[in-house]
Design a protein around this motif. Structure first.
Motif, PDB file in Angstrom:
ATOM      1  N   ILE A 281       6.623 -14.970  -1.953  1.00  0.00           N
ATOM      2  CA  ILE A 281       7.087 -15.080  -0.557  1.00  0.00           C
ATOM      3  C   ILE A 281       6.745 -13.839   0.255  1.00  0.00           C
ATOM      4  O   ILE A 281       6.323 -13.931   1.404  1.00  0.00           O
ATOM      5  N   ILE A 282       6.925 -12.689  -0.359  1.00  0.00           N
ATOM      6  CA  ILE A 282       6.752 -11.462   0.435  1.00  0.00           C
ATOM      7  C   ILE A 282       5.352 -10.857   0.293  1.00  0.00           C
ATOM      8  O   ILE A 282       5.061  -9.816   0.875  1.00  0.00           O
ATOM      9  N   LYS A 283       4.487 -11.544  -0.460  1.00  0.00           N
ATOM     10  CA  LYS A 283       3.152 -11.007  -0.720  1.00  0.00           C
ATOM     11  C   LYS A 283       2.432 -10.628   0.577  1.00  0.00           C
ATOM     12  O   LYS A 283       1.823  -9.553   0.680  1.00  0.00           O
ATOM     13  N   ILE A 284       2.553 -11.490   1.568  1.00  0.00           N
ATOM     14  CA  ILE A 284       1.825 -11.274   2.813  1.00  0.00           C
ATOM     15  C   ILE A 284       2.209  -9.933   3.453  1.00  0.00           C
ATOM     16  O   ILE A 284       1.356  -9.208   3.963  1.00  0.00           O
ATOM     17  N   ALA A 285       3.521  -9.596   3.373  1.00  0.00           N
ATOM     18  CA  ALA A 285       3.974  -8.329   3.971  1.00  0.00           C
ATOM     19  C   ALA A 285       3.507  -7.143   3.121  1.00  0.00           C
ATOM     20  O   ALA A 285       3.044  -6.127   3.657  1.00  0.00           O
ATOM     21  N   LEU A 286       3.623  -7.278   1.806  1.00  0.00           N
ATOM     22  CA  LEU A 286       3.232  -6.162   0.942  1.00  0.00           C
ATOM     23  C   LEU A 286       1.731  -5.912   0.974  1.00  0.00           C
ATOM     24  O   LEU A 286       1.282  -4.760   0.899  1.00  0.00           O
ATOM     25  N   ASP A 287       0.951  -7.003   1.119  1.00  0.00           N
ATOM     26  CA  ASP A 287      -0.490  -6.817   1.236  1.00  0.00           C
ATOM     27  C   ASP A 287      -0.834  -5.948   2.445  1.00  0.00           C
ATOM     28  O   ASP A 287      -1.743  -5.121   2.392  1.00  0.00           O
ATOM     29  N   LYS A 288      -0.075  -6.153   3.519  1.00  0.00           N
ATOM     30  CA  LYS A 288      -0.311  -5.333   4.720  1.00  0.00           C
ATOM     31  C   LYS A 288      -0.100  -3.852   4.414  1.00  0.00           C
ATOM     32  O   LYS A 288      -0.849  -2.994   4.891  1.00  0.00           O
ATOM     33  N   THR A 289       0.947  -3.559   3.627  1.00  0.00           N
ATOM     34  CA  THR A 289       1.203  -2.139   3.328  1.00  0.00           C
ATOM     35  C   THR A 289       0.058  -1.564   2.487  1.00  0.00           C
ATOM     36  O   THR A 289      -0.326  -0.413   2.664  1.00  0.00           O
ATOM     37  N   LEU A 290      -0.496  -2.387   1.609  1.00  0.00           N
ATOM     38  CA  LEU A 290      -1.587  -1.889   0.758  1.00  0.00           C
ATOM     39  C   LEU A 290      -2.860  -1.649   1.569  1.00  0.00           C
ATOM     40  O   LEU A 290      -3.611  -0.707   1.291  1.00  0.00           O
ATOM     41  N   GLN A 291      -3.052  -2.492   2.590  1.00  0.00           N
ATOM     42  CA  GLN A 291      -4.207  -2.249   3.466  1.00  0.00           C
ATOM     43  C   GLN A 291      -4.075  -0.887   4.144  1.00  0.00           C
ATOM     44  O   GLN A 291      -5.054  -0.152   4.296  1.00  0.00           O
ATOM     45  N   VAL A 292      -2.845  -0.578   4.565  1.00  0.00           N
ATOM     46  CA  VAL A 292      -2.621   0.724   5.199  1.00  0.00           C
ATOM     47  C   VAL A 292      -2.901   1.850   4.190  1.00  0.00           C
ATOM     48  O   VAL A 292      -3.535   2.855   4.516  1.00  0.00           O
ATOM     49  N   CYS A 293      -2.457   1.672   2.954  1.00  0.00           N
ATOM     50  CA  CYS A 293      -2.706   2.688   1.916  1.00  0.00           C
ATOM     51  C   CYS A 293      -4.203   2.928   1.756  1.00  0.00           C
ATOM     52  O   CYS A 293      -4.659   4.070   1.654  1.00  0.00           O
ATOM     53  N   GLN A 294      -4.936   1.828   1.717  1.00  0.00           N
ATOM     54  CA  GLN A 294      -6.393   1.905   1.587  1.00  0.00           C
ATOM     55  C   GLN A 294      -6.997   2.751   2.711  1.00  0.00           C
ATOM     56  O   GLN A 294      -7.828   3.633   2.482  1.00  0.00           O
ATOM     57  N   ARG A 295      -6.518   2.474   3.923  1.00  0.00           N
ATOM     58  CA  ARG A 295      -7.045   3.162   5.095  1.00  0.00           C
ATOM     59  C   ARG A 295      -6.716   4.659   5.033  1.00  0.00           C
ATOM     60  O   ARG A 295      -7.543   5.513   5.341  1.00  0.00           O
ATOM     61  N   VAL A 296      -5.491   4.956   4.632  1.00  0.00           N
ATOM     62  CA  VAL A 296      -5.054   6.354   4.603  1.00  0.00           C
ATOM     63  C   VAL A 296      -5.832   7.146   3.544  1.00  0.00           C
ATOM     64  O   VAL A 296      -6.211   8.304   3.767  1.00  0.00           O
ATOM     65  N   LEU A 297      -6.097   6.511   2.414  1.00  0.00           N
ATOM     66  CA  LEU A 297      -6.907   7.158   1.380  1.00  0.00           C
ATOM     67  C   LEU A 297      -8.289   7.494   1.936  1.00  0.00           C
ATOM     68  O   LEU A 297      -8.830   8.578   1.691  1.00  0.00           O
ATOM     69  N   ARG A 298      -8.822   6.547   2.670  1.00  0.00           N
ATOM     70  CA  ARG A 298     -10.148   6.757   3.254  1.00  0.00           C
ATOM     71  C   ARG A 298     -10.112   7.932   4.242  1.00  0.00           C
ATOM     72  O   ARG A 298     -10.975   8.800   4.223  1.00  0.00           O
ATOM     73  N   ASP A 299      -9.069   7.950   5.095  1.00  0.00           N
ATOM     74  CA  ASP A 299      -8.921   9.048   6.064  1.00  0.00           C
ATOM     75  C   ASP A 299      -8.849  10.404   5.357  1.00  0.00           C
ATOM     76  O   ASP A 299      -9.341  11.403   5.855  1.00  0.00           O
TER      77      ASP A 299
END
Ligand code: ADP
Ligand code: MG
Length: 614
Positions: free
Chosen positions: A300-318
């Protein structure tokens, strides 16, 4: 005659006084306060044993904060302010998100909320929350609070930080430092104590309404924020909404009115929180009950948690790092208590995240540990952050400055030195604290004075007065003095850097260099004068006691030598003073020898002078 008494090395070192410091997590939805007690950091409870204080203020007859204020949320939304953190340090035009409040004020100024108690700025509202935490801390610690560390999001800009600082000052708190929330979390886990340097940490903070992720690098004792990212509208509340959506579908419910929806959200939240302890729970909506297990919850909450992981990905890149560069992942925020959240984070970073400290308390705990270091209680050194701009010292006899802390010393710092009394029977001592680079008090800036009273009467030079200077990380100086044999003490807090303009600072520094030679001479002159006066004083006392040991001729000689020295003290001729001193010293040494012999005689006979007069 011994002028200064110097303590034996290693002798009489009291452990310094314990000072009380607190750490405050001033959160969007919840705030809390923690302190270090007997070496252990712990969060403080209210009188009902609750740790979290809802960051809600209600303005009615008087301001109320927390659970009490929450009761007015639906009945008086405009007088009941939630999430004030989102308004901090913002001009009215900056506020683009939806809210139920009536704001007043100019577009480019701090807005005010219109309440029945009048206009309230975000700073005042936050200060009401802080006051409530301060009262809690005082009641729990039973001791006045010396200082506080308050946490702010890493992305907070200067004006948001300043607003937070102002709120704390308004609440009567002495702000030791504003600390980034992710840094506080890292400190709570002792990541600043790692022996290997150049470590990178990810702090994953999923709270009630916000998600923040930061990458910290720890080098040479300092935390550096490499990158931050997040979502201002993604948190536990969204997980609740997703559960309700799922439940509606399962139960074939088309619509819920506002009240029903609010109830459903509450049920969802409860179920979600219970799922952190149990593997499956019941949830009841409109009298229909469903089973929610961990597996379905994850889906149920996968969609929300996936969003947080996308942000993590971006921050690592930064931060220009990849997953292998991350030594630790720290979980922060109430929502990371969910097993589902811990699982996705572990999978993404390919390591078990740190979550042994309660994730909604970890920021306050780290703030408390830092606060404790900053007031000087901790054994280990606190993080190096700043230096003292000018030297700090105190006035000694003759208007001379004794420097205790030199300029450019890293703060926080504590220095201690022993002084003694100047006169026989002296029972008080004036401690005059000054700042500057010159040798004479009159050329330095006076910061404050206080008097140490109750020194037991002793011969000059026998009392041991220990003076301690302590500068905290905010540049605040506190000075204390203690007479070691009796334990009497006195203390003063001073703000050295405040009120000193840049020009003043510049002048004091330049003069320090310019007058170095002249100061040296003046210091020598003053020291000679002090020494001479002390000699005269001692001699006068000795004559009162033992003049009968001298012939009239000897007495006359002593008297005229004293006259000569007194006369020379009225001028600034160092040579003349030194000569006259030497002359007098010749006679006074002889007199001292006579007195010594007499005392030995008396001691041998076992009688005292008093006995003769009986
Ligand atoms: P903030 O930092 O935004 O003030 P918090 O860190 O206090 O917020 O997090 C609040 C959120 O944590 C809420 O959505 C709440 O439902 C959630 N939460 C609290 N306890 C648990 C738990 N045991 N399991 C899952 N979520 C929880
Ligand atoms: Mg938080």
């Amino acid at each position: 005659m011994a002028l200064l008494q110097i303590a034996e090395p290693g002798q009489s070192r009291d452990p310094h006084q314990h000072r009380t410091a607190i750490g405050i997590d001033l959160g969007t939805t919840h705030s809390l306060v923690a302190t270090v007690r007997s070496g252990q950091a712990q969060v403080l409870q209210d009188d009902q044993g609750r740790v979290l204080l809802p960051s809600i203020v209600h303005y009615g007859q008087k301001p109320t904060v927390g659970y009490q204020a929450k009761e007015y949320l639906t009945t008086e939304p405009q007088n009941t302010i939630v999430s004030v953190k989102r308004f901090m340090g913002r001009a009215k035009t900056d506020i683009k998100f939806q809210h139920p409040y009536v704001l007043s004020g100019h577009d480019h100024q701090m807005p005010s909320f219109q309440t029945v108690l009048g206009q309230k700025t975000p700073v005042e509202i936050s200060s009401d929350i802080l006051k409530s935490l301060k009262v809690r801390a005082e009641q729990s610690i039973q001791h006045p609070i010396n200082g506080a560390v308050i946490t702010v999001p890493a992305y907070f800009d200067e004006s948001q930080r300043q607003a937070t600082r102002d709120a704390a000052q308004l609440a009567g708190l002495n702000v030791l430092r504003l600390l980034n929330e992710p840094t506080a979390a890292a400190v709570a886990y002792g990541l600043d104590k790692q022996l290997t340097h150049d470590q990178n940490y990810v702090i994953y903070d999923l709270g009630g309404g916000t998600f923040d992720v930061s990458i910290l690098r720890f080098t040479q004792g300092v935390f550096e924020v490499l990158a931050t990212g997040g979502h201002t509208a993604l948190g536990g509340d969204d997980l609740d909404r997703l559960i309700v959506k799922w439940a509606k579908k399962q139960l074939n419910i088309d619509t819920l009115d506002n009240a029903q929806y609010a109830h459903a959200l509450m049920a969802a939240r409860q179920a979600k929180e219970q799922l952190s302890e149990q593997t499956s729970v019941e949830i009841t909506i409109l009298q229909q009950t469903l089973i929610l297990d961990r597996n379905s919850f994850e889906q149920i909450i996968k969609i929300a948690l996936d969003k947080t992981l996308q942000v993590c990905q971006r921050v690592l890149r930064d931060a220009k790092l990849d997953l292998n560069d991350i030594q630790n992942v720290v979980l922060v925020g109430g929502s990371t208590r969910s097993y589902a959240v811990q699982k996705v984070v572990a999978q993404f970073f390919n390591q078990t995240p740190l979550c042994t400290i309660n994730p909604d308390e970890v920021v306050a705990i780290g703030a408390a540990i830092t606060a404790n270091q900053l007031v000087g209680n901790a054994q280990e050194d606190a993080l190096l952050l700043d230096v003292t701009p000018l030297s700090l010292g105190l006035e000694t006899m003759g208007g001379l400055v004794e420097r205790l802390i030199s300029r450019n010393t890293a703060i926080p710092v504590a220095r201690r030195q022993e002084f003694t009394t100047y006169q026989d029977g002296q029972t008080a001592m004036l401690i005059h604290v000054v700042q500057g680079e010159r040798d004479l008090v009159e050329h330095c800036r006076s910061l404050g004075r206080f008097i140490l009273r109750g020194i037991p009467p002793m011969t000059a030079g026998q009392a041991k007065i220990e003076v301690t200077f302590q500068v905290n990380a905010d540049g605040l100086l506190s000075v204390s003095a203690k007479e070691l044999t009796s334990g009497v003490n006195a203390h003063i807090d001073i703000k050295p850097s405040y009120g000193l303009s840049d020009q003043d600072m510049e002048r004091l520094l330049v003069e320090g260099f310019e007058f170095a030679e002249e100061d040296k001479h003046l210091r020598a002159l003053q020291e000679a004068k002090v020494e001479a006066q002390r000699e005269i004083e001692a001699l006068t006392q000795a004559l009162i006691a033992d003049a009968n040991l001298l012939t009239q001729v000897q007495q006359d000689k002593l008297e005229s030598a004293t006259q000569l020295l007194s006369e020379s003290l009225k001028h600034t001729d160092l040579d003349a003073i030194e000569k006259a001193s030497q002359q007098l010293k010749k006679y006074s040494d002889a007199f001292a020898a006579l007195r010594m012999n007499q005392h030995i005689d008396q001691a041998l006979k076992g009688t005292k002078l008093d006995d003769w007069s009986k």
